[in-house]
Design an enzyme around this catalytic site. Structure first.
Site: not given
Ligand SMILES: Cc1cc2nc3c(=O)[nH]c(=O)nc-3n(C[C@H](O)[C@H](O)[C@H](O)COP(=O)(O)O)c2cc1C
Length: 384
Positions: A33, A35, A66, A187, A234, A326
């Site tokens: 997920p 945002t 989210a 959160y 999560r 992500g």
């Molecule tokens: C732009 C952005 C928005 C994110 N929004 C959320 C979110 O809405 N909910 C959530 O649980 N984690 C959110 N995260 C965390 C990601 O889900 C993920 O845990 C994090 O980016 C690490 O993974 P990655 O290294 O593959 O990017 C967000 C991360 C990024 C980069």
């Protein structure tokens, strides 16, 4: 001592199909997920969100960003919501488009708690205890000092649990296969879990058994509303995002996971999962269902050249069932194809574009078969 090769479990492959609750997934890669703040001011998803997610339909599962279950839970400007008819209609267009493109979606439900702001939601934020976030928060007019949240009453807690259950019903009505309850990243639910943010002395604060109660009640209500096989949770053990200070991480999560296992959700999703960490291995052993692991790829720097494939495979070998990525999905609409073939990955172009409106840095990341600079056809002569 020697082990017979026949006794070794078959190595899981990232690109093989897997079963998750009611879903057959074509591969073990999950879009985490994220945002992106592209929703309308009232939380309704516009058509560009359908385009963005449909571009990423090759993921085994997409967990959509989210999304707010009630008004006061709105965390940031322009994040989507799912508590009004217009939200359901907007999301239905997204899930229809993704399904037509061959994809499957869960929706993450997030209440911001103390990270909210009256300028964003129109309401005073609520939290387990009146402990303000120690920094500015995002509002429609820019960063503003956080306000001291109002401590939730027993009635607030009961109503919020019900709001999550209604939001889950709405998500299913909007065409999602299920929802992910967001108990991570600082959160509202995470605020109840941690000692620093939860100073209550009632049945929701104090010992671990009390601090996990709200999360367990939310997950149980959501599971009762739509079926446990449509629910994921999560968690982010030890993660200090949004100024979280849990205090007793090693005590919280084994007890929480045991309580959640009794409800039987489709999956547990662990943020920043580290196969070398004892707590991760303990939670894997204790969790009887599907475990989605989101590896640590390094936060501030560039994405690894392999797009995260080696980190994903290490977690599969350590017992994870599915791997969430992500930023690799953010920057690569065809990530599964790139990881499978070893093709180079796009880097995230500009971190500033992660949370801004519009198509730039959102729907304009190229897939391999659509070069970014495709020649345009010549315009037809006017009046011809
Ligand atoms: C732009 C952005 C928005 C994110 N929004 C959320 C979110 O809405 N909910 C959530 O649980 N984690 C959110 N995260 C965390 C990601 O889900 C993920 O845990 C994090 O980016 C690490 O993974 P990655 O290294 O593959 O990017 C967000 C991360 C990024 C980069």
């Amino acid at each position: 001592m020697t082990t017979s090769p026949a006794a070794a479990p078959a190595a899981r492959d990232l690109f093989e199909p897997a079963r998750l609750g009611p879903l057959d997934l074509p591969n073990r890669l999950v879009m985490a997920p994220m945002t992106r703040n592209r929703a309308a001011a009232d939380g309704t998803p516009p058509p560009i969100m359908a385009e963005y997610y449909a571009q990423r339909a090759g993921a085994g599962l997409i967990i959509a960003e989210a999304t707010t279950p009630n008004r006061v839970g709105a965390t940031y400007p322009n994040i989507p919501a799912i508590h009004r008819d217009a939200h359901v209609e907007g999301w239905r267009a997204v899930t229809d488009t993704v399904r037509a493109a061959g994809g499957r979606m869960f929706l993450q439900l997030q209440h911001g708690g103390r990270i909210g702001h009256p300028e964003t939601s129109g309401l005073h934020p609520v939290a387990p205890s009146p402990v303000p976030f120690p920094g500015p928060v995002h509002t429609p007019s820019g960063p503003r000092p956080a306000v001291v949240p109002r401590e939730m009453t027993a009635e607030d807690i009961r109503a919020t649990v019900e709001d999550f259950a209604n939001a889950a019903r709405n998500a299913v009505a909007a065409g999602f296969a299920g929802v992910e309850v967001h108990a991570a990243n600082g959160y509202l639910l995470h605020q109840f879990l941690g000692q620093d943010t939860n100073r209550r002395t009632d049945a929701y604060g104090g010992p671990v058994a009390h601090r996990i109660r709200f999360t367990v009640e939310v997950v149980r209500a959501v599971a009762d509303a739509i079926g446990p096989e449509r629910v994921g949770v999560r968690i982010a053990p030890g993660v200090t995002a949004n100024a979280m200070a849990e205090g007793d991480t090693e005590a919280i999560y084994p007890e929480l996971v045991a309580a959640l296992a009794g409800i039987g959700p489709a999956y547990l999703h662990v943020v920043f999962a580290d196969p070398g960490q004892a707590l991760f291995r303990e939670l894997r052993a204790a969790w009887p269902g599907t475990l989605i692991a989101n590896p640590v790829l390094g936060w501030g720097g560039p994405l690894p050249e392999d797009g995260g494939r080696a980190a994903a495979e290490r977690l599969l070998a350590a017992g994870a069932d599915l791997i969430a990525l992500g930023r690799p999905f953010l920057a690569n609409p065809d990530l599964v194809h790139r990881l499978r073939t070893g093709a180079p990955v796009n880097q995230v172009r500009d971190r500033g574009l992660m949370y801004t409106g519009g198509a730039e840095g959102y729907t304009d990341y190229p897939a391999l078969h659509t070069p970014a600079t495709a020649p345009r056809p010549a315009p037809a002569p006017a009046g011809g």
